[in-house]
Design an enzyme around this catalytic site. Structure first.
Site, mmCIF file in Angstrom:
data_model
loop_
_atom_site.group_PDB
_atom_site.id
_atom_site.type_symbol
_atom_site.label_atom_id
_atom_site.label_comp_id
_atom_site.label_asym_id
_atom_site.label_seq_id
_atom_site.Cartn_x
_atom_site.Cartn_y
_atom_site.Cartn_z
ATOM 1 N N CYS A 6 43.724 49.051 50.797
ATOM 2 C CA CYS A 6 42.569 49.102 51.340
ATOM 3 C C CYS A 6 42.642 49.606 52.842
ATOM 4 C CB CYS A 6 41.671 48.195 51.042
ATOM 5 S SG CYS A 6 41.412 47.649 49.331
ATOM 6 N N HIS A 36 36.447 44.199 55.835
ATOM 7 C CA HIS A 36 36.730 44.964 54.548
ATOM 8 C C HIS A 36 35.916 44.094 53.530
ATOM 9 C CE1 HIS A 36 38.436 46.226 50.868
ATOM 10 N NE2 HIS A 36 39.191 45.197 50.759
ATOM 11 N N GLU A 75 44.227 54.602 46.984
ATOM 12 C CA GLU A 75 45.109 53.935 46.445
ATOM 13 C C GLU A 75 45.131 54.191 44.668
ATOM 14 O OE1 GLU A 75 44.634 49.585 46.303
ATOM 15 O OE2 GLU A 75 43.345 49.981 48.245
HETATM 16 P P1 HMG Z 1 37.354 34.099 39.581
HETATM 17 O O1 HMG Z 1 38.672 33.248 39.793
HETATM 18 O O2 HMG Z 1 37.026 34.504 38.217
HETATM 19 O O3 HMG Z 1 36.120 33.388 40.154
HETATM 20 O O4 HMG Z 1 37.479 35.352 40.339
HETATM 21 P P2 HMG Z 1 35.619 32.059 40.930
HETATM 22 O O5 HMG Z 1 35.849 31.004 39.698
HETATM 23 O O6 HMG Z 1 36.974 31.730 42.082
HETATM 24 O O7 HMG Z 1 34.495 32.308 41.280
HETATM 25 C C1 HMG Z 1 34.183 33.060 42.393
HETATM 26 C C2 HMG Z 1 33.248 32.244 43.359
HETATM 27 O O8 HMG Z 1 31.968 32.130 42.668
HETATM 28 C C3 HMG Z 1 33.672 30.945 43.965
HETATM 29 O O9 HMG Z 1 33.070 30.806 45.201
HETATM 30 C C4 HMG Z 1 32.818 30.021 42.812
HETATM 31 O O10 HMG Z 1 32.424 28.786 43.381
HETATM 32 C C5 HMG Z 1 31.506 30.691 42.642
HETATM 33 P P3 HMG Z 1 33.880 30.018 46.404
HETATM 34 O O11 HMG Z 1 34.047 28.892 45.944
HETATM 35 O O12 HMG Z 1 35.284 30.965 46.370
HETATM 36 O O13 HMG Z 1 33.014 30.393 47.696
HETATM 37 N N1 HMG Z 1 30.878 30.277 41.567
HETATM 38 C C6 HMG Z 1 29.412 30.251 41.384
HETATM 39 N N2 HMG Z 1 28.584 30.241 42.475
HETATM 40 C C7 HMG Z 1 27.285 30.064 41.994
HETATM 41 N N3 HMG Z 1 26.809 29.548 40.835
HETATM 42 C C8 HMG Z 1 27.849 29.702 39.673
HETATM 43 C C9 HMG Z 1 29.075 29.834 40.098
HETATM 44 N N4 HMG Z 1 30.471 30.093 39.143
HETATM 45 C C10 HMG Z 1 31.247 30.231 40.415
HETATM 46 N N5 HMG Z 1 27.505 29.451 38.420
HETATM 47 C C11 HMG Z 1 38.634 36.464 42.358
HETATM 48 C C12 HMG Z 1 37.609 35.439 42.027
HETATM 49 C C13 HMG Z 1 38.365 36.732 43.841
HETATM 50 C C14 HMG Z 1 40.015 35.623 41.889
HETATM 51 C C15 HMG Z 1 38.583 37.664 41.353
HETATM 52 O O14 HMG Z 1 37.299 38.406 41.522
HETATM 53 C C16 HMG Z 1 39.601 38.604 41.718
HETATM 54 O O15 HMG Z 1 40.739 38.381 41.283
HETATM 55 N N6 HMG Z 1 39.160 39.724 42.696
HETATM 56 C C17 HMG Z 1 40.364 40.983 43.007
HETATM 57 C C18 HMG Z 1 41.112 40.264 43.916
HETATM 58 C C19 HMG Z 1 40.239 40.448 45.287
HETATM 59 O O16 HMG Z 1 39.222 40.920 45.313
HETATM 60 N N7 HMG Z 1 40.587 39.796 46.106
HETATM 61 C C20 HMG Z 1 39.930 39.620 47.584
HETATM 62 C C21 HMG Z 1 41.104 39.531 49.027
HETATM 63 S S1 HMG Z 1 42.211 40.908 48.648
HETATM 64 C C22 HMG Z 1 41.592 42.381 49.187
HETATM 65 O O17 HMG Z 1 40.321 42.302 49.648
HETATM 66 C C23 HMG Z 1 42.304 43.791 48.798
HETATM 67 C C24 HMG Z 1 41.834 44.365 47.760
HETATM 68 O O18 HMG Z 1 40.615 45.150 48.286
HETATM 69 C C25 HMG Z 1 42.641 45.440 47.404
HETATM 70 C C26 HMG Z 1 43.342 46.196 48.442
HETATM 71 O O19 HMG Z 1 43.612 46.006 49.459
HETATM 72 O O20 HMG Z 1 43.996 47.472 47.962
HETATM 73 C C27 HMG Z 1 41.318 43.666 46.533
#
Ligand code: HMG
Length: 444
Positions: A120, A244, A83
């Site tokens: 992906c 994935h 991609e």
């Molecule tokens: P964010 O919003 O900055 O992070 O980004 P957050 O605030 O949600 O924190 C992440 C996790 O860390 C959370 O865990 C927090 O609690 C934890 P959860 O509650 O979700 O289990 N956390 C901590 N833990 C311990 N100590 C701390 C601490 N602080 C926070 N101090 C987000 C997260 C996924 C939104 C971001 O990384 C993002 O936008 N990523 C890109 C999109 C993505 O990867 N999506 C996944 C599903 S879609 C997919 O897989 C397709 C893809 O591969 C593309 C394709 O298909 O082509 C992306």
């Protein structure tokens, strides 16, 4: 029915790495635990100045050809999943075959080449295409090369920035495979979604939080569709369940959901009920929010049970070991997860012949797919050839300033002159542009 599947795997990581806890977190003012404990990521791979999706894909394919002692005449099909393509017409597979011809001195002239796009999940779809091609007999004894290659970069400052990565996985799909046999049964869930997309732009528009929900919902629906088509699954049948991996924390969520789904109506469900009570039922809640909160608490309790922890340790943890050091490789990620579990099994000396794995692929936009693979005699010898951990260990670590420059080098809208940070040897590199604006490559 012919036995068709994966007969060779080779992986190429981008040669640079960014340490999320020690370099990225302090520079962006975040707690390092957010990355290591929250997302489950320690380092991610980046391409050096002269690396791109073609060099990484060609290097992975070259290593695979050498490791398997293959001659170009044995390959009848080359499909690339990506991609991150830089050309809307000329497929990356033509660039990669051009690279391979430089070293093998023979042409892939009668080979059917293509490029697959569906975020992906495209790597899994390329395997499907190769599988069908071989089953139909149109391969005439030849094998297919499937190459999943991506530079998974986000815009600077985007929450996805911590989940970046770059690398390629090359797989040989053949008759009578010695690693994995593919089955015909599949489950799908596919919707018109906008969780993550790149409408003619290099970096994705992404609704991160929503993408997590879409991933989970589609994965569950694909599991249901798989059961409707193939009958009830037995969770104990699966040695590993590679999903994935955009980041390992995502798999943590998918795993508990999958576990809950696959154990319903089984003695494990009765055991769980005694320990943590019954799963909340939607009908008993007047508001969506209260139901969601109650499910979240139930899942936390489930994840704390000994029976679940034991399952997770043996079945899921081995699948995310590579990704926790490599980041998201988009099309390659689920194939890294499969490789990661097999490398773990080989190092533990596990006897896996005839054992099954359940593979969960996902691509934004969006589609999830579930299928089963069976491990074949000879898998250990093939898996031993993979050197991904030594590659990951020998990556050149970036300072934050270098990371910023490298990100700019790979940003099409910026022009920056930067010397390469690693030495290139026995590999393909990008040398510039030709007179039609095409990229040019050389083996050094
Ligand atoms: P964010 O919003 O900055 O992070 O980004 P957050 O605030 O949600 O924190 C992440 C996790 O860390 C959370 O865990 C927090 O609690 C934890 P959860 O509650 O979700 O289990 N956390 C901590 N833990 C311990 N100590 C701390 C601490 N602080 C926070 N101090 C987000 C997260 C996924 C939104 C971001 O990384 C993002 O936008 N990523 C890109 C999109 C993505 O990867 N999506 C996944 C599903 S879609 C997919 O897989 C397709 C893809 O591969 C593309 C394709 O298909 O082509 C992306």
């Amino acid at each position: 029915m012919k036995s068709v599947g994966i007969d060779g795997i080779s992986i190429w990581s981008g040669k640079l790495s960014l340490d999320l806890a020690n370099v990225f977190a302090p520079a962006v003012g975040e707690n390092p635990d957010k990355y290591t404990k929250g997302l489950g990521l320690y380092t991610c791979s980046f391409p050096d100045v002269r690396e791109d999706i073609v060099t990484m894909g060609a290097n992975a394919a070259y290593k695979l050809m050498i490791a398997e002692g293959l001659d170009p005449s044995e390959i009848g099909r080359i499909d690339v999943a990506t991609e991150s393509s830089f050309d809307s017409s000329k497929p990356i597979s033509t660039y990669i075959s051009g690279c391979l011809e430089q070293v093998f001195g023979e042409e892939f002239r009668n080979v059917n080449k293509g490029e697959r796009k569906f975020a992906c999940i495209a790597g899994t779809q390329c395997i499907d295409d190769a599988h069908n091609w071989i089953l139909s007999g149109r391969n005439e004894g030849k094998s297919a090369l499937v190459i999943a290659t991506d530079t998974a970069l986000y815009e600077r400052g985007n929450p996805g920035e911590a989940t970046q990565g770059a690398g390629a996985v090359a797989m040989l799909i053949s008759e009578d495979p010695s690693i994995m046999e593919l089955s015909l049964k599949q489950g799908y869930s596919s919707v018109d979604e906008t969780d993550f997309l790149k409408p003619n732009q290099q970096f994705p528009s992404v609704d991160g939080k929503r993408s997590v929900q879409v991933y989970l919902s589609l994965m569950r629906n694909a599991l249901m569709n798989f059961e409707e088509r193939s009958g009830k699954m037995n969770i104990e049948e699966f040695q590993f369940v590679p999903f994935h991996v955009p980041f390992p924390g995502m798999v943590r969520k998918a795993a508990s959901l999958g576990y809950r789904y696959m154990t319903r109506g089984t003695p494990i469900e009765n055991e769980l009920e005694k320990l943590i009570g019954p799963k909340p039922e939607r009908e008993k809640f007047s508001e969506d929010e209260k139901y969601t909160e109650s499910i979240r608490e139930y899942m936390k309790l489930l994840e704390g049970t000994e029976v679940y922890k034991k399952w997770y340790k043996h079945v899921i943890e081995p699948t995310v070991q590579i990704s926790s050091k490599a980041g998201n490789w988009y099309t390659g990620s689920v194939h890294l997860a499969r490789a990661s579990s097999l490398l773990h099994a080989e190092s533990e000396g596990l006897d896996l012949v005839d054992k099954k794995i359940l593979v969960g692929s996902y691509g934004s936009g969006a589609q999830a797919e579930i299928h089963v693979e069976t491990i074949k005699e000879g898998w250990e010898e093939k898996i031993k050839k993979m050197d991904i951990y030594s590659q990951l260990d020998s990556r050149r670590s970036l300072s934050f300033e270098e990371y910023e420059q490298i990100h700019d080098v790979h940003n099409y809208s910026k022009e920056i002159d930067l010397d390469e940070l690693t030495n290139y040897k026995n590999e393909f590199i990008c040398t510039g542009y030709g007179k039609m604006g095409e990229n040019t490559y050389e083996f050094v």
